[in-house]
Write a protein that holds these residues in place. Structure first.
Motif, short mmCIF file in Angstrom:
data_model
loop_
_atom_site.label_atom_id
_atom_site.label_comp_id
_atom_site.label_asym_id
_atom_site.label_seq_id
_atom_site.Cartn_x
_atom_site.Cartn_y
_atom_site.Cartn_z
N ASN A 1 0.93 -1.13 0.06
CA ASN A 1 -0.02 -0.01 0.43
C ASN A 1 1.14 1.49 0.18
N ARG A 2 2.29 0.52 0.04
CA ARG A 2 3.11 2.11 -0.19
C ARG A 2 2.73 3.24 -1.63
N ALA A 3 2.82 1.86 -2.69
CA ALA A 3 2.37 2.72 -3.88
C ALA A 3 1.06 2.83 -4.13
N PHE A 4 0.20 1.56 -3.52
CA PHE A 4 -1.21 1.53 -4.57
C PHE A 4 -2.05 1.96 -3.43
N LYS A 5 -3.52 2.85 -3.81
CA LYS A 5 -4.05 3.11 -2.35
C LYS A 5 -5.54 2.08 -2.79
N PRO A 6 -5.68 0.96 -0.64
CA PRO A 6 -7.27 -0.24 -1.38
C PRO A 6 -8.15 0.60 -2.34
N ALA A 7 -8.94 0.05 -2.64
CA ALA A 7 -10.09 0.72 -3.51
C ALA A 7 -11.46 0.66 -1.95
N GLU A 8 -11.96 1.52 -2.42
CA GLU A 8 -13.30 2.20 -1.09
C GLU A 8 -13.58 0.77 -0.61
N LYS A 9 -14.71 0.96 0.33
CA LYS A 9 -14.88 -0.31 0.50
C LYS A 9 -16.02 -0.66 -0.04
N GLY A 10 -16.70 -1.99 -0.48
CA GLY A 10 -17.61 -2.27 -1.19
C GLY A 10 -17.70 -2.28 -2.55
N TYR A 11 -16.99 -1.36 -2.80
CA TYR A 11 -16.20 -0.93 -4.53
C TYR A 11 -15.61 -2.39 -4.78
N GLY A 12 -16.08 -2.70 -5.87
CA GLY A 12 -15.27 -4.19 -6.67
C GLY A 12 -15.41 -4.31 -7.73
N ILE A 13 -15.42 -5.30 -8.74
CA ILE A 13 -16.13 -6.04 -9.59
C ILE A 13 -17.37 -5.78 -10.27
N THR A 14 -18.21 -5.61 -9.31
CA THR A 14 -19.49 -5.71 -9.76
C THR A 14 -19.52 -4.30 -10.44
N ASP A 15 -19.09 -3.51 -9.85
CA ASP A 15 -19.00 -1.94 -10.00
C ASP A 15 -18.59 -1.81 -11.11
N GLU A 16 -18.06 -2.24 -11.58
CA GLU A 16 -16.61 -1.88 -12.90
C GLU A 16 -17.89 -2.09 -13.37
N LEU A 17 -18.79 -3.51 -13.20
CA LEU A 17 -19.57 -4.01 -14.58
C LEU A 17 -19.99 -3.15 -15.14
N ASN A 18 -20.84 -3.21 -14.20
CA ASN A 18 -22.50 -1.82 -14.67
C ASN A 18 -22.19 -0.82 -14.79
N LYS A 19 -20.82 0.18 -15.05
CA LYS A 19 -20.60 1.10 -16.57
C LYS A 19 -20.81 0.01 -17.30
N VAL A 20 -19.73 -0.85 -17.38
CA VAL A 20 -19.22 -1.09 -18.47
C VAL A 20 -21.13 -1.68 -19.36
N ALA A 21 -22.10 -1.90 -18.32
CA ALA A 21 -23.25 -2.09 -19.27
C ALA A 21 -23.45 -0.89 -19.59
N VAL A 22 -23.29 0.69 -18.99
CA VAL A 22 -24.05 1.77 -18.80
C VAL A 22 -23.32 2.28 -20.49
N LEU A 23 -21.95 1.46 -20.77
CA LEU A 23 -21.03 2.04 -21.82
C LEU A 23 -21.66 1.09 -23.28
N CYS A 24 -22.39 0.10 -22.37
CA CYS A 24 -22.79 -0.58 -24.21
C CYS A 24 -24.49 -0.08 -24.18
N GLY A 25 -25.25 0.07 -23.30
CA GLY A 25 -26.48 1.14 -23.16
C GLY A 25 -25.99 2.47 -23.98
N TYR A 26 -25.35 3.08 -23.69
CA TYR A 26 -24.94 4.13 -24.96
C TYR A 26 -24.14 3.61 -26.20
N MET A 27 -23.49 2.98 -26.58
CA MET A 27 -23.57 2.30 -28.04
C MET A 27 -24.46 2.46 -28.85
N LEU A 28 -24.90 1.20 -27.82
CA LEU A 28 -26.73 0.76 -28.00
C LEU A 28 -27.63 1.94 -29.13
N THR A 29 -27.75 3.03 -27.90
CA THR A 29 -28.81 3.50 -27.92
C THR A 29 -28.19 5.17 -28.78
N GLY A 30 -27.38 5.44 -28.34
CA GLY A 30 -26.83 7.34 -28.43
C GLY A 30 -27.44 7.61 -27.05
#
Length: 237
Positions: free
Chosen positions: A162-191
């Motif tokens: 942790n000297r070089a890297f800060k840990p993610a906020e508690k409760g934030y993880g991979i599923t949150d990232e995939l949520n955001k990817v789905a939002v990006l996909c929706g944007y590409m599909l519909t504008g």
């Protein structure tokens, strides 16, 4: 007159700027190639971003870092030049197949980042570069990237580095990232940008069901890994 950094990198043209810094198109005189140069006064943040980029190494959907330095109160990250435009400014139109293909590429880059112990933490349209030629997509800007709390990759003497890297906020993880990817996909599909999957107006109900699962309010029912979401999307690519 162009500015020369470290007697090697020429800053030629300002191509982007934000609250934390500026990005220039530049030239590496030692290796005779075009590069991108990120300049910022936020030295600690830049150092963290450079370390993340060095740690994830090489991947076709992530930019490669070439150099990092501090000069006269500014940090500079020298990296791969991406000849494209961010998703939020792109004029490229996508049909369903192309939108899903690009989403899978984003997920593949993200999967590589996750497997190296990091979360991006800033997945948005402005941080997805679209390129007309292959590889078509690059995820950029790792200034907010954080170390996964359960990572096994980055340790020193058995302890997380942790000297070089800060840990993610508690409760934030991979599923949150995939949520955001789905939002990006929706944007590409519909504008259109929406965080409500039921408002993504597409005729393919099976594809919409995948986005609903990725964006659902119950994290336990979302996709657990990028690989899992890729598998679900592949029939539509």
């Amino acid at each position: 007159m162009s500015k020369l950094i470290n007697n090697q990198y020429e800053m030629q043209k300002l191509v982007g700027h934000g609250k934390k810094g500026e990005v220039f198109k530049g030239y590496d005189h030692s290796n005779q190639k075009t590069v991108a140069i990120k300049k910022t006064k936020s030295i600690s943040r830049a150092k963290s971003e450079a370390l993340v980029m060095e740690a994830y190494g090489s991947h076709q959907y992530l930019p490669e870092i070439y150099d990092f330095m501090v000069e006269k109160g500014y940090a500079y990250i020298v990296m791969e030049w991406i000849d494209g435009e961010p998703l939020n400014k792109s004029s490229i139109k996508y049909d369903e197949k192309n939108a899903v293909e690009n989403t899978i590429k984003i997920l593949e880059g993200l999967d590589h980042l996750h497997k190296n112990g990091f979360l991006h933490c800033d997945l948005k349209r402005g941080n997805i570069m679209l390129i007309e030629s292959k590889p078509n997509v690059k995820i950029i800007d790792f200034g907010r990237s954080k170390l996964m709390r359960n990572n096994e990759k980055h340790k020193v003497n058995g302890k997380k580095d942790n000297r070089a890297f800060k840990p993610a906020e508690k409760g934030y993880g991979i599923t949150d990232e995939l949520n955001k990817v789905a939002v990006l996909c929706g944007y590409m599909l519909t504008g259109k940008k929406t965080k409500n999957p039921k408002k993504i107006n597409i005729t393919n109900q099976k594809l919409q069901k995948i986005l609903i699962q990725a964006m659902g309010g119950d994290k336990n029912k979302r996709y657990k890994t990028a690989e899992e979401m890729i598998t679900a999307l592949k029939p539509f690519a």
